[in-house]
Design a protein around this motif. Structure first.
Motif, PDB file in Angstrom:
ATOM      1  N   PHE A  62      39.113  48.469  -5.992  1.00 50.84           N
ATOM      2  CA  PHE A  62      39.501  49.357  -4.885  1.00 50.84           C
ATOM      3  C   PHE A  62      41.013  49.399  -4.717  1.00 50.84           C
ATOM      4  CE2 PHE A  62      40.482  50.452  -0.543  1.00 50.84           C
ATOM      5  CZ  PHE A  62      39.534  51.400  -0.179  1.00 50.84           C
ATOM      6  N   LEU A  63      41.654  48.248  -4.780  1.00 45.23           N
ATOM      7  CA  LEU A  63      43.088  48.153  -4.480  1.00 45.23           C
ATOM      8  C   LEU A  63      43.973  48.566  -5.646  1.00 45.23           C
ATOM      9  CD1 LEU A  63      43.053  44.738  -2.570  1.00 45.23           C
ATOM     10  CD2 LEU A  63      43.004  47.036  -1.577  1.00 45.23           C
ATOM     11  N   ASP A  64      43.412  48.695  -6.835  1.00 49.82           N
ATOM     12  CA  ASP A  64      44.212  49.077  -8.007  1.00 49.82           C
ATOM     13  C   ASP A  64      44.869  50.435  -7.779  1.00 49.82           C
ATOM     14  OD1 ASP A  64      43.328  46.783  -9.201  1.00 49.82           O
ATOM     15  OD2 ASP A  64      41.872  47.779 -10.522  1.00 49.82           O
TER      16      ASP A  64
ATOM     17  N   GLN B  22      40.141  37.782  12.204  1.00 51.59           N
ATOM     18  CA  GLN B  22      38.756  38.228  12.327  1.00 51.59           C
ATOM     19  C   GLN B  22      38.044  38.237  10.973  1.00 51.59           C
ATOM     20  OE1 GLN B  22      37.610  38.496  15.532  1.00 51.59           O
ATOM     21  NE2 GLN B  22      39.726  37.787  15.751  1.00 51.59           N
ATOM     22  N   TYR B  23      38.744  38.669   9.928  1.00 49.40           N
ATOM     23  CA  TYR B  23      38.102  38.752   8.609  1.00 49.40           C
ATOM     24  C   TYR B  23      38.000  37.396   7.926  1.00 49.40           C
ATOM     25  CZ  TYR B  23      37.127  43.610   8.740  1.00 49.40           C
ATOM     26  OH  TYR B  23      36.560  44.819   9.097  1.00 49.40           O
ATOM     27  N   LYS B  24      38.849  36.476   8.285  1.00 54.10           N
ATOM     28  CA  LYS B  24      38.652  35.104   7.825  1.00 54.10           C
ATOM     29  C   LYS B  24      37.378  34.535   8.443  1.00 54.10           C
ATOM     30  CE  LYS B  24      43.404  33.733   6.781  1.00 54.10           C
ATOM     31  NZ  LYS B  24      44.558  32.880   7.191  1.00 54.10           N
TER      32      LYS B  24
ATOM     33  N   PHE C  23      31.296  49.880  -4.017  1.00 53.19           N
ATOM     34  CA  PHE C  23      30.805  49.020  -2.940  1.00 53.19           C
ATOM     35  C   PHE C  23      29.310  48.705  -3.048  1.00 53.19           C
ATOM     36  CE2 PHE C  23      34.152  50.273   0.529  1.00 53.19           C
ATOM     37  CZ  PHE C  23      35.120  49.601  -0.191  1.00 53.19           C
ATOM     38  N   GLN C  24      28.579  49.379  -3.934  1.00 54.26           N
ATOM     39  CA  GLN C  24      27.128  49.243  -3.932  1.00 54.26           C
ATOM     40  C   GLN C  24      26.641  47.878  -4.397  1.00 54.26           C
ATOM     41  OE1 GLN C  24      24.987  51.575  -2.501  1.00 54.26           O
ATOM     42  NE2 GLN C  24      27.014  52.329  -1.912  1.00 54.26           N
ATOM     43  N   LYS C  25      27.307  47.268  -5.360  1.00 52.19           N
ATOM     44  CA  LYS C  25      26.830  46.002  -5.911  1.00 52.19           C
ATOM     45  C   LYS C  25      27.374  44.835  -5.100  1.00 52.19           C
ATOM     46  CE  LYS C  25      26.234  43.452 -10.213  1.00 52.19           C
ATOM     47  NZ  LYS C  25      26.490  43.412 -11.677  1.00 52.19           N
ATOM     48  N   PRO C  26      26.510  44.082  -4.436  1.00 51.27           N
ATOM     49  CA  PRO C  26      26.982  42.980  -3.589  1.00 51.27           C
ATOM     50  C   PRO C  26      27.823  41.969  -4.357  1.00 51.27           C
ATOM     51  CG  PRO C  26      24.673  43.448  -3.135  1.00 51.27           C
ATOM     52  CD  PRO C  26      25.041  44.263  -4.343  1.00 51.27           C
ATOM     53  N   GLY C  27      28.902  41.559  -3.706  1.00 54.31           N
ATOM     54  CA  GLY C  27      29.735  40.489  -4.240  1.00 54.31           C
ATOM     55  C   GLY C  27      31.013  40.943  -4.919  1.00 54.31           C
ATOM     56  N   ILE C  28      31.020  42.134  -5.489  1.00 55.79           N
ATOM     57  CA  ILE C  28      32.179  42.588  -6.264  1.00 55.79           C
ATOM     58  C   ILE C  28      33.363  42.912  -5.342  1.00 55.79           C
ATOM     59  CG2 ILE C  28      33.040  44.267  -7.922  1.00 55.79           C
ATOM     60  CD1 ILE C  28      30.884  42.379  -9.011  1.00 55.79           C
ATOM     61  N   ALA C  29      33.150  43.836  -4.413  1.00 57.26           N
ATOM     62  CA  ALA C  29      34.234  44.209  -3.497  1.00 57.26           C
ATOM     63  C   ALA C  29      34.594  43.043  -2.573  1.00 57.26           C
ATOM     64  CB  ALA C  29      33.831  45.431  -2.678  1.00 57.26           C
ATOM     65  N   GLU C  30      33.594  42.260  -2.176  1.00 51.31           N
ATOM     66  CA  GLU C  30      33.870  41.102  -1.325  1.00 51.31           C
ATOM     67  C   GLU C  30      34.893  40.182  -1.998  1.00 51.31           C
ATOM     68  OE1 GLU C  30      29.443  41.908  -0.325  1.00 51.31           O
ATOM     69  OE2 GLU C  30      30.892  42.407  -1.887  1.00 51.31           O
ATOM     70  N   ALA C  31      34.674  39.911  -3.278  1.00 48.65           N
ATOM     71  CA  ALA C  31      35.573  39.001  -4.002  1.00 48.65           C
ATOM     72  C   ALA C  31      36.978  39.571  -4.079  1.00 48.65           C
ATOM     73  CB  ALA C  31      35.027  38.745  -5.403  1.00 48.65           C
ATOM     74  N   GLU C  32      37.090  40.879  -4.313  1.00 52.61           N
ATOM     75  CA  GLU C  32      38.415  41.491  -4.397  1.00 52.61           C
ATOM     76  C   GLU C  32      39.139  41.396  -3.060  1.00 52.61           C
ATOM     77  OE1 GLU C  32      40.646  45.705  -5.548  1.00 52.61           O
ATOM     78  OE2 GLU C  32      38.505  45.731  -5.066  1.00 52.61           O
ATOM     79  N   PHE C  33      38.489  41.757  -1.982  1.00 46.62           N
ATOM     80  CA  PHE C  33      39.152  41.796  -0.685  1.00 46.62           C
ATOM     81  C   PHE C  33      39.432  40.400  -0.131  1.00 46.62           C
ATOM     82  CE2 PHE C  33      36.778  46.011  -0.171  1.00 46.62           C
ATOM     83  CZ  PHE C  33      37.837  46.740  -0.673  1.00 46.62           C
ATOM     84  N   GLU C  34      38.541  39.470  -0.373  1.00 44.79           N
ATOM     85  CA  GLU C  34      38.687  38.136   0.212  1.00 44.79           C
ATOM     86  C   GLU C  34      39.626  37.237  -0.584  1.00 44.79           C
ATOM     87  OE1 GLU C  34      34.694  36.752   0.830  1.00 44.79           O
ATOM     88  OE2 GLU C  34      34.229  38.417   2.194  1.00 44.79           O
ATOM     89  N   ALA C  35      40.048  37.687  -1.769  1.00 41.75           N
ATOM     90  CA  ALA C  35      41.009  36.898  -2.546  1.00 41.75           C
ATOM     91  C   ALA C  35      42.330  36.764  -1.805  1.00 41.75           C
ATOM     92  CB  ALA C  35      41.234  37.548  -3.915  1.00 41.75           C
ATOM     93  N   ASP C  36      42.710  37.788  -1.043  1.00 41.40           N
ATOM     94  CA  ASP C  36      43.920  37.758  -0.219  1.00 41.40           C
ATOM     95  C   ASP C  36      43.692  38.739   0.922  1.00 41.40           C
ATOM     96  OD1 ASP C  36      46.417  37.963   0.988  1.00 41.40           O
ATOM     97  OD2 ASP C  36      47.521  37.821  -0.909  1.00 41.40           O
ATOM     98  N   ILE C  37      43.098  38.247   2.002  1.00 43.29           N
ATOM     99  CA  ILE C  37      42.682  39.116   3.104  1.00 43.29           C
ATOM    100  C   ILE C  37      43.853  39.869   3.714  1.00 43.29           C
ATOM    101  CG2 ILE C  37      41.745  39.100   5.468  1.00 43.29           C
ATOM    102  CD1 ILE C  37      39.832  36.880   4.538  1.00 43.29           C
ATOM    103  N   ARG C  38      44.971  39.193   3.902  1.00 44.39           N
ATOM    104  CA  ARG C  38      46.128  39.852   4.507  1.00 44.39           C
ATOM    105  C   ARG C  38      46.611  41.025   3.643  1.00 44.39           C
ATOM    106  NH1 ARG C  38      49.559  38.618   8.515  1.00 44.39           N
ATOM    107  NH2 ARG C  38      48.504  36.615   8.758  1.00 44.39           N
ATOM    108  N   ARG C  39      46.741  40.772   2.364  1.00 45.24           N
ATOM    109  CA  ARG C  39      47.183  41.835   1.451  1.00 45.24           C
ATOM    110  C   ARG C  39      46.181  42.983   1.425  1.00 45.24           C
ATOM    111  NH1 ARG C  39      46.100  42.904  -4.059  1.00 45.24           N
ATOM    112  NH2 ARG C  39      47.786  44.061  -5.122  1.00 45.24           N
ATOM    113  N   SER C  40      44.911  42.661   1.373  1.00 42.95           N
ATOM    114  CA  SER C  40      43.877  43.700   1.311  1.00 42.95           C
ATOM    115  C   SER C  40      43.929  44.598   2.541  1.00 42.95           C
ATOM    116  CB  SER C  40      42.488  43.062   1.193  1.00 42.95           C
ATOM    117  OG  SER C  40      42.367  42.326  -0.003  1.00 42.95           O
TER     118      SER C  40
END
Length: 320
Positions: A196-198, A221-223, A152-169
């Motif tokens: 994270f989700l792997d 809310q996350y959208k 989670f430390q590097k901005p943008g990496i986890a955001e991209a993973e989670f926001e690719a499919d918010i419902r699934r995440s």
């Protein structure tokens, strides 16, 4: 979903969407990650009915509240200042603060940094602790194994993973933390290059305490907010230690309660020693570990949580 009374509270340089209901002594409920005010949906009415005023914010970075761009805007000084600002806006000199997950460190630290304002504190899932700088955030401490706080430390990496499919995440994260899944799922070793989700399970059914309607609301809310604000809290883990040297040996003096689920993965984290919580919180009135319940205690076991919370608050009120 029941209609709630939302107020926009301007405090500490941000606007916080906050549920404000009831009359009486003030209780502020603080959610963690990845949540919003809705985590406390089963606690609001019982507290109001018991004669308390309840304030339940979307904390900064979440839901309908502001999400500043600067990473440093999410350090513990800002977060605890938001809590005190809510009490100020509502006209209260003192209040009780209740926090779950990341909300628990904010609650504990509000009690420490604003000692004269907090008359009692309740932590759920995360006991009070202080960590050496780098212990939770440096990859070398975990070898070649994945550790989510490092990820989670590097901005943008986890955001991209989670926001690719918010419902699934969200579905996978809520399932992972629930009492219906073995803790081993979270701690199963995987390479440091993983996401994270792997390796986590995408459940066919909703986890305990989360209905389809609940998930729909969280997705909405996350959208709206995205994940960046909430993840910035993790990017201040080391900074929080660096900017509060005055707390190094300070103990939490207020009456306190701790609640967690027996199967909560957080209780297996480095440094999470429940036997030592009273060293930091000498006025701990009770420690309640709920059998067969996971991380999301307030929705997995709302009846037990409400009973414990109301008993604690009523005892305090009878002594004042």
């Amino acid at each position: 979903m029941k209609q709630r009374n939302f107020r926009t509270i301007e405090t500490n340089g941000v606007s916080l969407r906050t549920v404000v209901e009831g009359e009486g002594p003030l209780v502020i409920l603080l959610h963690g990650w990845p949540q919003c005010w809705y985590l406390w949906r089963h606690q609001i009415d019982p507290l109001v009915e018991a004669g308390f005023k309840v304030a339940v914010p979307d904390q900064r970075g979440y839901g309908g509240s502001d999400a500043p761009e600067e990473v440093n805007a999410y350090d513990i000084i800002h977060l605890t200042g938001d809590v005190v600002g809510i009490a100020d806006a509502l006209g209260y000199a003192t209040f009780t603060v209740v926090g779950h997950d990341w909300g628990a460190p904010v609650a504990w630290n509000t009690a420490l940094l604003h000692e004269e304002r907090v008359n009692a504190v309740v932590g759920m899932s995360v006991p009070y602790s202080r960590y050496p700088v780098g212990e939770l955030t440096k990859q070398e401490n975990f070898g070649d194994n994945f550790w989510y706080m490092v990820y989670f430390q590097k901005p943008g990496i986890a955001e991209a993973e989670f926001e690719a499919d918010i419902r699934r995440s969200l579905r996978m994260i809520y399932s992972m933390g629930s009492g219906s899944n073995a803790q081993e799922i979270f701690f199963k070793p995987k390479p440091s290059t993983s996401g994270f989700l792997d390796g986590l399970i995408d459940p066919l059914e909703q986890p305990p305490g989360i209905t389809q309607e609940d998930l729909d609301y969280y997705v909405e809310q996350y959208k709206r907010s995205g994940f960046r604000g909430g993840l910035n809290w993790y990017r201040n883990i080391d900074r929080n230690m660096e900017i509060t040297p005055q707390l190094e040996d300070k103990k939490i003096s207020q009456p306190a309660l701790f609640i967690a689920g027996e199967k909560d993965v957080v209780l297996k984290f480095p440094g999470m020693n429940l036997d030592g919580i009273s060293n930091w919180v000498p006025n701990l009135k009770k420690q309640i570990i709920i059998p067969d319940v996971g991380h999301w205690v307030s929705v997995e076991s709302p009846e037990i949580v409400n009973e414990a919370l109301l008993s604690f608050l009523k005892d305090l009120r009878s002594q004042n």
